[in-house]
Design a protein around this motif. Structure first.
Motif, PDB file in Angstrom:
ATOM      1  N   HIS A 162      37.702  33.767  29.947  1.00 25.08           N
ATOM      2  CA  HIS A 162      37.739  33.147  31.268  1.00 25.08           C
ATOM      3  C   HIS A 162      36.868  33.927  32.243  1.00 25.08           C
ATOM      4  O   HIS A 162      36.851  35.162  32.231  1.00 25.08           O
ATOM      5  CB  HIS A 162      39.168  33.075  31.790  1.00 25.08           C
ATOM      6  CG  HIS A 162      40.003  32.037  31.107  1.00 25.08           C
ATOM      7  ND1 HIS A 162      41.374  31.947  31.259  1.00 25.08           N
ATOM      8  CD2 HIS A 162      39.655  31.021  30.263  1.00 25.08           C
ATOM      9  CE1 HIS A 162      41.822  30.928  30.531  1.00 25.08           C
ATOM     10  NE2 HIS A 162      40.798  30.366  29.929  1.00 25.08           N
ATOM     11  N   ILE A 163      36.155  33.187  33.097  1.00 24.39           N
ATOM     12  CA  ILE A 163      35.271  33.761  34.107  1.00 24.39           C
ATOM     13  C   ILE A 163      35.952  33.657  35.465  1.00 24.39           C
ATOM     14  O   ILE A 163      36.457  32.582  35.833  1.00 24.39           O
ATOM     15  CB  ILE A 163      33.923  33.014  34.156  1.00 24.39           C
ATOM     16  CG1 ILE A 163      33.309  32.912  32.757  1.00 24.39           C
ATOM     17  CG2 ILE A 163      32.972  33.681  35.139  1.00 24.39           C
ATOM     18  CD1 ILE A 163      32.957  34.217  32.117  1.00 24.39           C
ATOM     19  N   VAL A 164      35.987  34.770  36.201  1.00 27.05           N
ATOM     20  CA  VAL A 164      36.642  34.776  37.519  1.00 27.05           C
ATOM     21  C   VAL A 164      35.700  35.363  38.561  1.00 27.05           C
ATOM     22  O   VAL A 164      34.771  36.108  38.241  1.00 27.05           O
ATOM     23  CB  VAL A 164      37.962  35.579  37.487  1.00 27.05           C
ATOM     24  CG1 VAL A 164      38.965  34.911  36.551  1.00 27.05           C
ATOM     25  CG2 VAL A 164      37.722  37.032  37.071  1.00 27.05           C
ATOM     26  N   ALA A 165      35.941  34.997  39.818  1.00 21.68           N
ATOM     27  CA  ALA A 165      35.143  35.506  40.942  1.00 21.68           C
ATOM     28  C   ALA A 165      35.797  36.769  41.480  1.00 21.68           C
ATOM     29  O   ALA A 165      36.993  36.770  41.797  1.00 21.68           O
ATOM     30  CB  ALA A 165      35.038  34.446  42.038  1.00 21.68           C
ATOM     31  N   VAL A 166      35.026  37.860  41.587  1.00 17.37           N
ATOM     32  CA  VAL A 166      35.571  39.132  42.065  1.00 17.37           C
ATOM     33  C   VAL A 166      34.655  39.731  43.121  1.00 17.37           C
ATOM     34  O   VAL A 166      33.446  39.484  43.153  1.00 17.37           O
ATOM     35  CB  VAL A 166      35.754  40.144  40.911  1.00 17.37           C
ATOM     36  CG1 VAL A 166      36.783  39.645  39.914  1.00 17.37           C
ATOM     37  CG2 VAL A 166      34.430  40.441  40.213  1.00 17.37           C
ATOM     38  N   ALA A 167      35.259  40.537  43.970  1.00 17.85           N
ATOM     39  CA  ALA A 167      34.517  41.288  44.984  1.00 17.85           C
ATOM     40  C   ALA A 167      35.353  42.507  45.352  1.00 17.85           C
ATOM     41  O   ALA A 167      36.547  42.588  45.034  1.00 17.85           O
ATOM     42  CB  ALA A 167      34.233  40.429  46.214  1.00 17.85           C
ATOM     43  N   SER A 168      34.749  43.453  46.041  1.00 18.29           N
ATOM     44  CA  SER A 168      35.490  44.645  46.462  1.00 18.29           C
ATOM     45  C   SER A 168      36.301  44.338  47.720  1.00 18.29           C
ATOM     46  O   SER A 168      35.919  43.462  48.513  1.00 18.29           O
ATOM     47  CB  SER A 168      34.525  45.793  46.747  1.00 18.29           C
ATOM     48  OG  SER A 168      33.794  45.532  47.937  1.00 18.29           O
TER      49      SER A 168
END
Length: 310
Positions: A162-168
């Motif tokens: 699964h591909i997920v959107a991430v950020a700090s």
């Protein structure tokens, strides 16, 4: 009486049309395969192959001999494997291909316990991002995604890809979180360019209700490696769409945040691939059982599921 090695070298060379390809399949050098075939020819008193710098073809005698062996070689190998499984511990070189980041993070930690249980097995693990020919190259197993399920191969899913959107947290601190994937277009995108196609990859994300939305982000930073994407996200440079295995430890430590916790893209499955055989070598069976049990015990399939909104 011909040894199994000589007969196997002949049969695999006939199947692949090359001493080199047969050697990869048998974990032997081309010279060793050629020697085995030459010894077989000498003992039989006939030439089995016509050799040239470009091609290896069976002679008429070679074709008759191959037909006479039929499936007896596989039966003999199965019988030997059965005796080994019944009377000896799993042993030998275990040649496995693994996707680099996944293999290092999730499979390599299983090795100490595996070797403690099976000290006679010698791992030969190849960490590489390429489409291998599992059978022709002589691999016992492979772990990754996107393999073509060719005849003679078995696929056993281990976890979703699964591909997920991430950020700090620092990047998100002064920004309004998007309500759905379409709103990612206002974010700084950290994207990857495929070395094979030359294009940047964009995903269609879905939620638990089955809604699907295509993502388009401003291409603020373009790199060619998932680890570089993750590092850029950790540095607070934007939002990256990455596979859960590549970011899970950082999410669990709070160093990265799911930008859209209810949304993910489905890239298939991370699977265990191996050749189908009537009687599998003990070393391969031990490896498969060990990996499957570890993933079940540690709940990795659930932890790596982006659909759970970690």
């Amino acid at each position: 009486m011909e040894t199994l090695a000589n007969l196997e070298s002949f049969v695999r060379s006939a199947e692949t049309g090359s001493f080199s390809a047969a050697g990869r399949r048998l974990a032997l050098t081309p010279a060793a395969v050629s020697r085995n075939v030459a010894m077989l020819e000498r003992n039989l008193g006939v030439r089995l192959f016509q050799r040239s710098t470009r091609k290896l073809t069976l002679t008429e005698a070679g074709e008759r001999f191959l037909a006479s062996i039929g499936g007896n070689l596989d039966a003999l190998q199965a019988a030997i494997a059965a005796m080994s499984n019944d009377h000896g511990e799993p042993a030998g070189v275990l040649k496995v291909s693994l996707a680099p980041s996944f293999g290092v993070a999730y499979v390599m930690p299983l090795l100490p316990d595996f070797l403690q249980r099976y000290p006679a097995i010698r791992p030969e693990w190849h960490f590489e991002n390429r489409a291998i020919d599992l059978i022709a190259e002589g691999f016992d197993a492979a772990i990754g995604g996107g393999f073509e399920l060719a005849p003679g191969l078995v696929s056993r899913p281990l976890a979703p890809a699964h591909i997920v959107a991430v950020a700090s947290p620092a990047y998100l601190r002064e920004r309004t979180l998007p309500a759905d994937p379409a709103m990612l277009n206002v974010m700084d995108g950290i994207v990857m360019r495929s070395g094979r196609t030359g294009r940047t990859r964009h995903w269609t994300m879905r939620d638990a209700a089955g809604n699907e939305v295509a993502t388009t982000m401003r291409e603020r930073i373009v790199v060619s490696d998932p680890a570089a994407m993750r590092e850029a996200a950790l540095l607070g440079l934007g939002v990256a769409l990455l596979a859960v295995p590549d970011v899970l430890p950082w999410i669990e430590r709070g160093e990265l945040v799911r930008v859209l916790p209810r949304w993910y893209a489905d890239a298939g499955a991370i699977s265990l691939y191996y050749p189908t055989r009537t009687l599998m070598p003990g070393k391969t069976r031990a490896f498969i059982d060990h990996v499957v049990e570890a993933f079940r015990r540690d709940g990795l399939a659930q932890r790596l599921a982006g659909s759970l909104g970690l």
